[in-house]
Enzyme design. Structure first.
Site, PDB file in Angstrom:
ATOM      1  N   TYR A  78       0.824  -1.210   0.000  1.00 49.30           N
ATOM      2  CA  TYR A  78       0.000   0.000   0.000  1.00 49.30           C
ATOM      3  C   TYR A  78       0.862   1.266   0.000  1.00 49.30           C
ATOM      4  CZ  TYR A  78      -3.384   3.508   1.134  1.00 49.30           C
ATOM      5  OH  TYR A  78      -4.171   4.624   1.062  1.00 49.30           O
ATOM      6  N   TRP A  83       1.272   5.652  -1.771  1.00 48.38           N
ATOM      7  CA  TRP A  83       1.048   6.609  -2.859  1.00 48.38           C
ATOM      8  C   TRP A  83       2.154   6.615  -3.893  1.00 48.38           C
ATOM      9  CZ3 TRP A  83      -1.844  11.608  -3.450  1.00 48.38           C
ATOM     10  CH2 TRP A  83      -3.131  11.506  -2.916  1.00 48.38           C
TER      11      TRP A  83
HETATM   12  N1  LIG Z   1      -2.650   8.542  12.099  1.00 54.47           N
HETATM   13  C1  LIG Z   1      -2.962   8.598  10.818  1.00 54.47           C
HETATM   14  N2  LIG Z   1      -2.344   7.779   9.955  1.00 54.47           N
HETATM   15  C2  LIG Z   1      -2.639   7.832   8.646  1.00 54.47           C
HETATM   16  C3  LIG Z   1      -3.595   8.757   8.158  1.00 54.47           C
HETATM   17  C4  LIG Z   1      -4.258   9.593   9.087  1.00 54.47           C
HETATM   18  O1  LIG Z   1      -5.143  10.399   8.730  1.00 54.47           O
HETATM   19  N3  LIG Z   1      -3.902   9.510  10.404  1.00 54.47           N
HETATM   20  N4  LIG Z   1      -3.864   8.816   6.829  1.00 54.47           N
HETATM   21  C5  LIG Z   1      -3.691   7.591   6.086  1.00 54.47           C
HETATM   22  C6  LIG Z   1      -3.831   7.823   4.654  1.00 54.47           C
HETATM   23  S1  LIG Z   1      -5.268   8.581   4.155  1.00 54.47           S
HETATM   24  C7  LIG Z   1      -2.909   7.413   3.750  1.00 54.47           C
HETATM   25  S2  LIG Z   1      -3.288   7.538   2.080  1.00 54.47           S
HETATM   26  C8  LIG Z   1      -1.626   6.803   4.162  1.00 54.47           C
HETATM   27  C9  LIG Z   1      -0.450   7.225   3.273  1.00 54.47           C
HETATM   28  O2  LIG Z   1       0.606   6.366   3.438  1.00 54.47           O
HETATM   29  P1  LIG Z   1       1.719   6.155   2.290  1.00 54.47           P
HETATM   30  O3  LIG Z   1       1.124   6.321   0.938  1.00 54.47           O
HETATM   31  O4  LIG Z   1       2.414   4.871   2.578  1.00 54.47           O
HETATM   32  O5  LIG Z   1       2.693   7.384   2.590  1.00 54.47           O
HETATM   33  P2  LIG Z   1       3.819   8.077   1.705  1.00 54.47           P
HETATM   34  O6  LIG Z   1       4.656   8.840   2.662  1.00 54.47           O
HETATM   35  O7  LIG Z   1       3.193   8.836   0.579  1.00 54.47           O
HETATM   36  O8  LIG Z   1       4.665   6.856   1.151  1.00 54.47           O
HETATM   37  C10 LIG Z   1       5.039   6.719  -0.192  1.00 54.47           C
HETATM   38  C11 LIG Z   1       6.464   6.191  -0.247  1.00 54.47           C
HETATM   39  O9  LIG Z   1       6.774   5.903  -1.623  1.00 54.47           O
HETATM   40  C12 LIG Z   1       8.098   6.342  -1.887  1.00 54.47           C
HETATM   41  N5  LIG Z   1       8.204   6.561  -3.354  1.00 54.47           N
HETATM   42  C13 LIG Z   1       7.934   7.682  -4.053  1.00 54.47           C
HETATM   43  N6  LIG Z   1       8.139   7.486  -5.367  1.00 54.47           N
HETATM   44  C14 LIG Z   1       8.554   6.212  -5.508  1.00 54.47           C
HETATM   45  C15 LIG Z   1       8.919   5.411  -6.643  1.00 54.47           C
HETATM   46  O10 LIG Z   1       8.882   5.828  -7.780  1.00 54.47           O
HETATM   47  N7  LIG Z   1       9.296   4.126  -6.389  1.00 54.47           N
HETATM   48  C16 LIG Z   1       9.345   3.600  -5.138  1.00 54.47           C
HETATM   49  N8  LIG Z   1       9.730   2.326  -5.005  1.00 54.47           N
HETATM   50  N9  LIG Z   1       8.997   4.344  -4.056  1.00 54.47           N
HETATM   51  C17 LIG Z   1       8.599   5.615  -4.246  1.00 54.47           C
HETATM   52  C18 LIG Z   1       8.256   7.586  -1.059  1.00 54.47           C
HETATM   53  O11 LIG Z   1       9.625   7.896  -0.865  1.00 54.47           O
HETATM   54  C19 LIG Z   1       7.499   7.201   0.221  1.00 54.47           C
HETATM   55  O12 LIG Z   1       8.365   6.605   1.158  1.00 54.47           O
HETATM   56  O13 LIG Z   1      -1.353   7.139   5.525  1.00 54.47           O
HETATM   57  C20 LIG Z   1      -2.423   6.798   6.403  1.00 54.47           C
HETATM   58  N10 LIG Z   1      -2.017   6.988   7.774  1.00 54.47           N
HETATM   59  N1  LIG Z   2      -1.033  18.601   1.950  1.00 52.50           N
HETATM   60  C1  LIG Z   2      -1.540  17.355   1.949  1.00 52.50           C
HETATM   61  N2  LIG Z   2      -2.768  17.135   1.423  1.00 52.50           N
HETATM   62  C2  LIG Z   2      -3.297  15.876   1.460  1.00 52.50           C
HETATM   63  C3  LIG Z   2      -2.582  14.777   1.992  1.00 52.50           C
HETATM   64  C4  LIG Z   2      -1.284  15.058   2.553  1.00 52.50           C
HETATM   65  O1  LIG Z   2      -0.604  14.150   3.072  1.00 52.50           O
HETATM   66  N3  LIG Z   2      -0.817  16.348   2.513  1.00 52.50           N
HETATM   67  N4  LIG Z   2      -3.137  13.515   1.982  1.00 52.50           N
HETATM   68  C5  LIG Z   2      -4.186  13.252   1.014  1.00 52.50           C
HETATM   69  C6  LIG Z   2      -4.886  12.014   1.320  1.00 52.50           C
HETATM   70  S1  LIG Z   2      -4.079  10.550   1.042  1.00 52.50           S
HETATM   71  C7  LIG Z   2      -6.146  11.963   1.759  1.00 52.50           C
HETATM   72  S2  LIG Z   2      -6.894  10.458   2.023  1.00 52.50           S
HETATM   73  C8  LIG Z   2      -6.911  13.181   2.006  1.00 52.50           C
HETATM   74  C9  LIG Z   2      -7.654  13.063   3.341  1.00 52.50           C
HETATM   75  O2  LIG Z   2      -8.606  14.033   3.478  1.00 52.50           O
HETATM   76  P1  LIG Z   2      -9.344  14.150   4.892  1.00 52.50           P
HETATM   77  O3  LIG Z   2      -9.500  12.822   5.496  1.00 52.50           O
HETATM   78  O4  LIG Z   2     -10.564  14.935   4.673  1.00 52.50           O
HETATM   79  O5  LIG Z   2      -8.226  14.997   5.678  1.00 52.50           O
HETATM   80  P2  LIG Z   2      -7.802  15.200   7.189  1.00 52.50           P
HETATM   81  O6  LIG Z   2      -6.810  16.323   7.161  1.00 52.50           O
HETATM   82  O7  LIG Z   2      -7.370  13.942   7.820  1.00 52.50           O
HETATM   83  O8  LIG Z   2      -9.112  15.675   7.914  1.00 52.50           O
HETATM   84  C10 LIG Z   2      -9.899  16.741   7.422  1.00 52.50           C
HETATM   85  C11 LIG Z   2     -10.494  17.505   8.551  1.00 52.50           C
HETATM   86  O9  LIG Z   2     -11.371  16.680   9.286  1.00 52.50           O
HETATM   87  C12 LIG Z   2     -11.397  17.136  10.612  1.00 52.50           C
HETATM   88  N5  LIG Z   2     -11.823  16.042  11.503  1.00 52.50           N
HETATM   89  C13 LIG Z   2     -11.096  15.016  11.984  1.00 52.50           C
HETATM   90  N6  LIG Z   2     -11.865  14.218  12.760  1.00 52.50           N
HETATM   91  C14 LIG Z   2     -13.101  14.771  12.770  1.00 52.50           C
HETATM   92  C15 LIG Z   2     -14.335  14.425  13.381  1.00 52.50           C
HETATM   93  O10 LIG Z   2     -14.482  13.438  14.086  1.00 52.50           O
HETATM   94  N7  LIG Z   2     -15.396  15.246  13.126  1.00 52.50           N
HETATM   95  C16 LIG Z   2     -15.297  16.342  12.336  1.00 52.50           C
HETATM   96  N8  LIG Z   2     -16.387  17.056  12.114  1.00 52.50           N
HETATM   97  N9  LIG Z   2     -14.148  16.699  11.770  1.00 52.50           N
HETATM   98  C17 LIG Z   2     -13.067  15.916  11.963  1.00 52.50           C
HETATM   99  C18 LIG Z   2      -9.997  17.590  10.898  1.00 52.50           C
HETATM  100  O11 LIG Z   2     -10.062  18.675  11.761  1.00 52.50           O
HETATM  101  C19 LIG Z   2      -9.455  18.003   9.534  1.00 52.50           C
HETATM  102  O12 LIG Z   2      -9.339  19.392   9.436  1.00 52.50           O
HETATM  103  O13 LIG Z   2      -6.050  14.319   2.059  1.00 52.50           O
HETATM  104  C20 LIG Z   2      -5.182  14.394   0.925  1.00 52.50           C
HETATM  105  N10 LIG Z   2      -4.549  15.685   0.948  1.00 52.50           N
HETATM  106 MO   LIG Z   3      -5.205   8.765   1.865  1.00 45.75          MO
END
Ligand SMILES: Nc1nc2c(c(=O)[nH]1)N[C@H]1C(S)=C(S)[C@@H](COP(=O)(O)OP(=O)(O)OC[C@H]3O[C@@H](n4cnc5c(=O)[nH]c(N)nc54)[C@H](O)[C@@H]3O)O[C@H]1N2
Ligand SMILES: Nc1nc2c(c(=O)[nH]1)N[C@H]1C(S)=C(S)[C@@H](COP(=O)(O)OP(=O)(O)OC[C@H]3O[C@@H](n4cnc5c(=O)[nH]c(N)nc54)[C@H](O)[C@@H]3O)O[C@H]1N2
Ligand SMILES: [Mo]
Length: 764
Positions: free
Chosen positions: A107, A109
Site C-alpha cells: 500500500y 502513494w
Molecule cells: N494517524 C494517521 N495515519 C494515517 C492517516 C491519518 O489520517 N492519520 N492517513 C492515512 C492515509 S489517508 C494514507 S493515504 C496513508 C499514506 O501512506 P503512504 O502512501 O504509505 O505514505 P507516503 O509517505 O506517501 O509513502 C510513499 C512512499 O513511496 C516512496 N516513493 C515515491 N516514489 C517512488 C517510486 O517511484 N518508487 C518507489 N519504489 N517508491 C517511491 C516515497 O519515498 C514514500 O516513502 O497514511 C495513512 N495513515
Molecule cells: N497537503 C496534503 N494534502 C493531502 C494529503 C497530505 O498528506 N498532505 N493527503 C491526502 C490524502 S491521502 C487523503 S486520504 C486526504 C484526506 O482528506 P481528509 O481525510 O478529509 O483529511 P484530514 O486532514 O485527515 O481531515 C480533514 C479535517 O477533518 C477534521 N476532523 C477530523 N476528525 C473529525 C471528526 O471526528 N469530526 C469532524 N467534524 N471533523 C473531523 C480535521 O479537523 C481536519 O481538518 O487528504 C489528501 N490531501
Molecule cells: Mo489517503
C-alpha cells in the site's frame, strides 16, 4: 523550451539550472493557487537521504536471521548480486510455501506518472509468477469504499463526479461541511494535481452570498476563513449530530417525502429508529447535545435552515477514518436524501470537497493511460489496515463485506512505493508484527523509516530521473514527464528492477512483452488516446505530445452536477446499488448480521472518545490529520516541511486552556502518551482547536528512541483496530491521549541522520 513534470502535488515547469546546479522547478504558470510542496525536492536536504546502492542488512546477508531488523547496519552489494539474492529468495519462498506466503499488497502513494507507478509494477511482476497476497481498499477510505457501493455509488465514481465549483457558486445558498474544507489537503491529487481550484472555488461561493458552516473540532479548516460559523463538535460524534438534524427535518412542516419515495428505499425502517419507535430513543437535538457537546438550540436552528435553502452537505474523509466510520457517511447521505436536493445544482451531498484537488473539477472525465497488471492467481487478501493482524495471527478469521476470511501465513514481504512505518496505526504493535516474516524487501528512493526496517533495500529512482506520462482523472492535463536529471547513485527504475528479477525467474517476456520503457509509454498513450477519441476528443500522436510537453484539456470543461441523471430519471439512470436507488436501509448489509454496522445509519459509541470512561485518564482526543507541508511522509526532510516544525518536531495544536492547566506554553516540547506509546512534539497554542482536542499531523519520519518516539509521529499513539466488521477500515482518528510538558533536555531527532551502511567486505 519548457519541460514539464507531474507530481501528486502539482505540475511543474522544469528549467535547467545554472552550470552544475540542479534544474529549477516552478509551478505551472496557469495554476491560480500554486502549491509549494516539492519545489525543493532536488535540493541537498532530500538528496542526501537517497539510497545510493543496493543494501542488505548484515545479519540477513551473513546468516539469514530475522533478529536485528531495524537495528543492524546494512552492507552495500553490487546490483547483480543483489538481484540474484532477491530472485533466489522469491524462488525459495514460492517453492517451500507457495505464492500465498508472499505479501505484495504494498500500500502507498508512491509517485505520480502512469507507467512508473511502483505498485502496478510490483503487482504485474508477481502476477506473472502466479500471484501474491494483496490488500484491498485504502487507508484514506477504508469504511467509505466498502459502504458506499451498497448505498449510493462507489467512491471512485463519487470522487470523479462531484458537483463542480462553478455550479456551487451559481446555485448553492448554504454549504454545511463536517470536517471543513482544509485547503492544505486540496493541494494534492492522487496521480497528479493540475490547477489548484478549491481556494478560488470557496472564495467565489462566499462572494456569491452563500452561507458557509464548518462543523467539527477544528475551527480554521474551511478555506481562507470562508466559514461564517464554526460549530465545535466532539470528535467522532458527527453521526449523532447528523441524526438529530434528520430528526429536525422530519418534523419540519416543509418536509416532503416525494424524493424519498421515488429515489430511495428503506426510509420507513430508518424513520422508526430516528423517532425512537424502534429503540425507545428519539434522536432529538437534546439527545445529540449530550453526545456532541453542541447546544440543542443550535442543532435545531441549523436543521430548520436545511429545507429553506439550496443546501450542500459535505463531509471530510477523516470522519470515516474512525470507529464505525461507515456511519457519518451513511447518515450524511440519508440526511441529504431527506432534504431532497440530491441531483439538483448546488444541492445534495459531497464526500470530501476538502480531501483532494479533484473534487469539484469541471475538467472532462477521460480514460487515462494504464499499465496492465495481469491477473492474480492467489485469492487470499487483507483489508489494507489489517496488516499487523495478518502478520501476528496467521490462520485467524476476519469478516469483511459480508464474508469470512482467514489471514494467510506470510514469509516474504515486498514493498515498493509506500511507508507502513508512517501510515499504519499503533507502530509499536507493527514493529512486533514486522519481526515475524523471514524476509522483507523494500524498493525506495530514500532511507525512509520503512527502508531502515527492511532486510534488503533496492534503490529506486524518483520521477524527475525518468520518462513517464502524467495523467489524473479530471485534472485537465496530459503531461510528458521527461527525465530532468540522471539517476542519483545507482538508483534504478522500479520497472527495470522487476524486469531484471523477471529475467532471473524466467518470466521476462511475459513481464515486458518485449517492450522497452519508451515502447510502453507509446503503447499506453496510444491505448488511452484511442478510447478518448471515442468521446470526440482527439489527442495528438505520441511524438507530437512528447515534443509539446503538455496537453491542456480545459477547452472541454463542462459544469457538472452529481447524480443529475439519476434525479431526472432513476429508471433510465439507476445507481449501481442492488435497488438502483439510494439505500437508506440496505437489505444486503442488514443481512450480514453485524451489530457494529446494521442495515441503516445509526449512532454507535466509538472505541475511544471524550464520552468514554477512558477519558478520565486520557482526556484529550487526538486528531492526526494530513500534513500541510508534505504528502504523508514524503519530503519530510525538505526545507519546506522542516520550516513548519516547532523545536525540530512536528507541531501539536492545543487549546490554550488545555495547555494552561498542564503548564504548557507555546513552543514547548511536550510528551504525548497513552497505553500504546509516547512521542514528543512541539506545541502551538490555538483557539481554533476545541478544548479537549489535540491535533498532530501525520508523516513526521518515525524516530523511535530507546524511551519514546522523538519526532512527533502520531501513529505510536493511534489504535490498530478495524472500523467495523463490515469494512475493517483504519480508525486513526479514534484515539485518546494525555499531554505533559517535557522536562529537561529533549533527545535529539536522529531520523534524518543516515543509517550505517558499510561497503562490502568491511567489518564494522
Ligand atoms: N494517524 C494517521 N495515519 C494515517 C492517516 C491519518 O489520517 N492519520 N492517513 C492515512 C492515509 S489517508 C494514507 S493515504 C496513508 C499514506 O501512506 P503512504 O502512501 O504509505 O505514505 P507516503 O509517505 O506517501 O509513502 C510513499 C512512499 O513511496 C516512496 N516513493 C515515491 N516514489 C517512488 C517510486 O517511484 N518508487 C518507489 N519504489 N517508491 C517511491 C516515497 O519515498 C514514500 O516513502 O497514511 C495513512 N495513515
Ligand atoms: N497537503 C496534503 N494534502 C493531502 C494529503 C497530505 O498528506 N498532505 N493527503 C491526502 C490524502 S491521502 C487523503 S486520504 C486526504 C484526506 O482528506 P481528509 O481525510 O478529509 O483529511 P484530514 O486532514 O485527515 O481531515 C480533514 C479535517 O477533518 C477534521 N476532523 C477530523 N476528525 C473529525 C471528526 O471526528 N469530526 C469532524 N467534524 N471533523 C473531523 C480535521 O479537523 C481536519 O481538518 O487528504 C489528501 N490531501
Ligand atoms: Mo489517503
Amino acid at each position: 523550451m519548457t519541460r514539464y513534470s507531474a507530481a501528486h502535488w502539482g505540475v511543474y515547469e522544469v528549467s535547467p539550472g545554472d552550470r552544475d546546479a540542479a534544474p529549477r522547478l516552478a509551478p505551472l504558470g496557469s495554476d491560480p493557487d500554486p502549491n509549494p510542496i516539492g519545489l525543493d525536492q532536488l535540493e541537498e536536504g532530500m538528496a542526501r537521504l537517497r539510497v545510493l546502492r543496493p543494501a542488505i542488512r548484515k545479519g540477513w546477508l551473513e546468516k539469514r536471521t530475522r533478529e536485528g531488523r531495524g537495528e543492524e547496519a546494512f552492507v552495500e552489494v553490487p546490483w547483480d548480486e543483489a538481484l540474484d539474492i532477491v530472485a533466489a529468495e522469491i524462488a525459495r519462498v514460492r517453492r517451500d510455501h507457495g505464492n500465498e506466503a508472499i505479501f505484495g499488497g504494498s500500500y502507498g502513494w508512491a509517485s505520480a506518472g502512469r507507467f512508473h507507478h511502483a505498485q502496478s509494477q510490483l503487482h504485474r511482476f508477481y502476477n506473472m509468477l502466479g500471484g501474491y497476497v494483496r490488500s484491498v481498499d485504502s487507508y484514506s477510505l477504508g469504511a467509505g469504499r466498502v459502504l458506499m457501493p451498497h448505498i449510493a455509488a462507489s467512491m471512485d465514481e463519487s470522487n470523479a463526479s462531484h458537483t463542480s465549483w462553478d455550479v456551487l457558486e451559481a446555485h448553492c445558498e448554504l454549504f454545511v461541511s463536517f470536517g471543513g474544507v482544509p485547503l492544505k489537503n486540496t493541494r494534492v491529487s492522487s496521480s497528479g494535481a493540475g490547477r489548484h481550484r478549491a481556494r478560488d472555488g470557496l472564495r467565489r461561493l462566499r462572494e456569491a452570498g452563500a452561507r458557509i458552516v464548518n462543523i467539527g473540532p477544528v475551527g480554521d479548516n474551511l478555506g481562507d476563513g470562508d466559514a461564517e460559523e464554526w460549530i465545535a463538535v466532539r470528535p467522532n460524534t458527527d453521526a449523532a449530530m447528523m441524526l438529530a438534524l434528520a430528526w429536525v427535518v422530519l418534523h419540519d412542516p416543509l418536509f416532503d417525502r416525494s424524493f424519498l419515495d421515488s429515489h430511495t428505499v428503506g426510509f420507513d425502517r430508518f424513520r422508526a429508529y430516528l423517532t425512537g419507535e424502534a429503540d425507545g430513543t428519539p434522536k432529538t437535538p437534546a439527545w445529540a447535545a449530550a453526545i456532541t457537546g453542541v447546544p440543542a438550540g443550535r442543532i435545531a436552528a441549523l436543521g430548520q435552515d436545511l429545507l429553506r435553502h439550496r443546501t450542500m452537505l459535505n463531509c471530510a474523509w477523516a470522519l470515516q477514518r474512525a470507529a464505525h466510520g461507515e456511519q457519518p457517511f451513511w447518515a450524511l447521505v440519508t440526511l441529504a436524501a431527506m432534504v431532497g436536493q440530491i441531483g439538483l445544482p448546488g444541492g445534495g451531498y459531497g464526500l470530501g470537497y476538502g480531501a483532494m484537488n479533484v473534487m469539484g473539477s469541471a475538467h472532462p472525465r477521460l480514460p487515462g493511460p494504464v499499465f496492465p497488471q495481469g491477473t492474480n492467481g492467489v485469492s487470499a487478501f487483507i483489508p489494507c489496515a489489517r496488516i499487523a493482524d495478518m502478520l501476528l495471527h496467521p490462520g485467524e478469521r476476519f469478516t469483511y463485506n459480508g464474508g469470512v476470511h482467514r489471514y494467510p501465513d506470510i514469509r516474504l514481504v515486498h514493498w515498493a512505493g509506500g511507508n507502513p512505518f508512517h501510515h499504519h496505526q499503533d507502530l509499536n504493535r507493527l514493529r512486533q508484527a514486522w519481526a515475524r516474516p523471514e524476509t522483507i524487501i523494500v524498493q525506495e528512493p530514500y532511507w525512509t523509516p520503512v527502508a531502515r526496517q527492511a532486510d534488503i533495500v533496492l534503490p529506486a529512482t524518483i520521477s524527475l530521473e525518468r520518462d513517464d506520462i502524467g495523467f489524473a482523472t479530471r485534472e485537465g492535463f496530459f503531461v510528458a514527464m521527461r527525465q530532468a536529471v540522471p539517476p542519483q547513485g545507482e538508483a534504478r527504475d522500479d520497472h527495470a528492477i522487476f524486469a531484471a528479477l523477471a529475467g532471473r525467474l524466467g518470466v521476462e517476456a511475459a513481464f515486458t512483452e518485449g517492450l522497452d520503457m519508451m515502447g510502453w509509454l507509446r503503447r499506453i498513450y496510444a491505448e488511452s488516446a484511442g478510447k478518448i477519441a471515442a468521446t470526440g476528443i482527439n489527442l495528438p500522436d505520441f511524438d507530437h505530445f512528447w515534443e509539446e510537453g503538455i496537453i491542456d484539456l480545459s477547452a472541454h470543461d463542462r459544469p457538472h452536477v452529481m447524480h443529475a441523471d439519476f434525479r431526472r430519471d432513476p429508471l433510465v439512470h439507476p445507481l449501481a446499488t442492488p435497488s438502483g436507488k439510494i439505500e437508506i436501509y440496505s437489505e444486503k448489509i442488514a443481512g450480514f448480521g453485524l451489530d457494529d454496522c446494521p442495515g441503516h445509519a445509526v449512532w454507535r459509541e466509538p472505541f475511544e472518545w471524550l464520552g468514554h470512561e477512558m477519558a478520565a485518564r486520557y482526556p484529550l482526543h487526538l486528531l492526526s490529520d494530513q500534513p500541510e507541508r508534505r504528502l504523508h511522509s514524503q519530503l519530510d526532510a525538505s526545507a519546506y516541511s522542516r520550516a513548519g516544525k516547532v523545536a525540530g518536531r512536528e507541531p501539536v495544536y492545543l487549546n490554550p486552556a488545555d495547555a494552561a492547566s498542564r503548564g504548557i506554553a507555546d513552543g514547548d516540547v511536550v510528551e504525548l502518551f497513552n497505553d500504546r506509546g509516547r512521542c514528543l512534539a512541539g506545541t502551538i497554542l490555538s483557539d481554533a482547536i476545541m478544548p479537549g482536542v489535540a491535533r498532530l499531523a501525520t508523516g513526521a519520519w518515525f524516530d523511535p528512541g530507546p524511551e519514546l518516539e522523538r519526532h512527533g509521529n502520531p501513529n505510536v499513539l493511534t489504535l490498530d483496530r478495524g472500523a467495523s466488521g463490515l469494512s475493517q477500515g483504519c480508525v486513526a482518528q479514534t484515539c485518546l491521549i494525555e499531554a505533559r510538558r517535557f522536562e529537561g533536555a529533549p533527545p535529539r531527532v536522529a531520523i534524518f541522520d543516515l543509517p550505517q551502511v558499510l561497503p562490502r567486505n568491511v567489518s564494522p
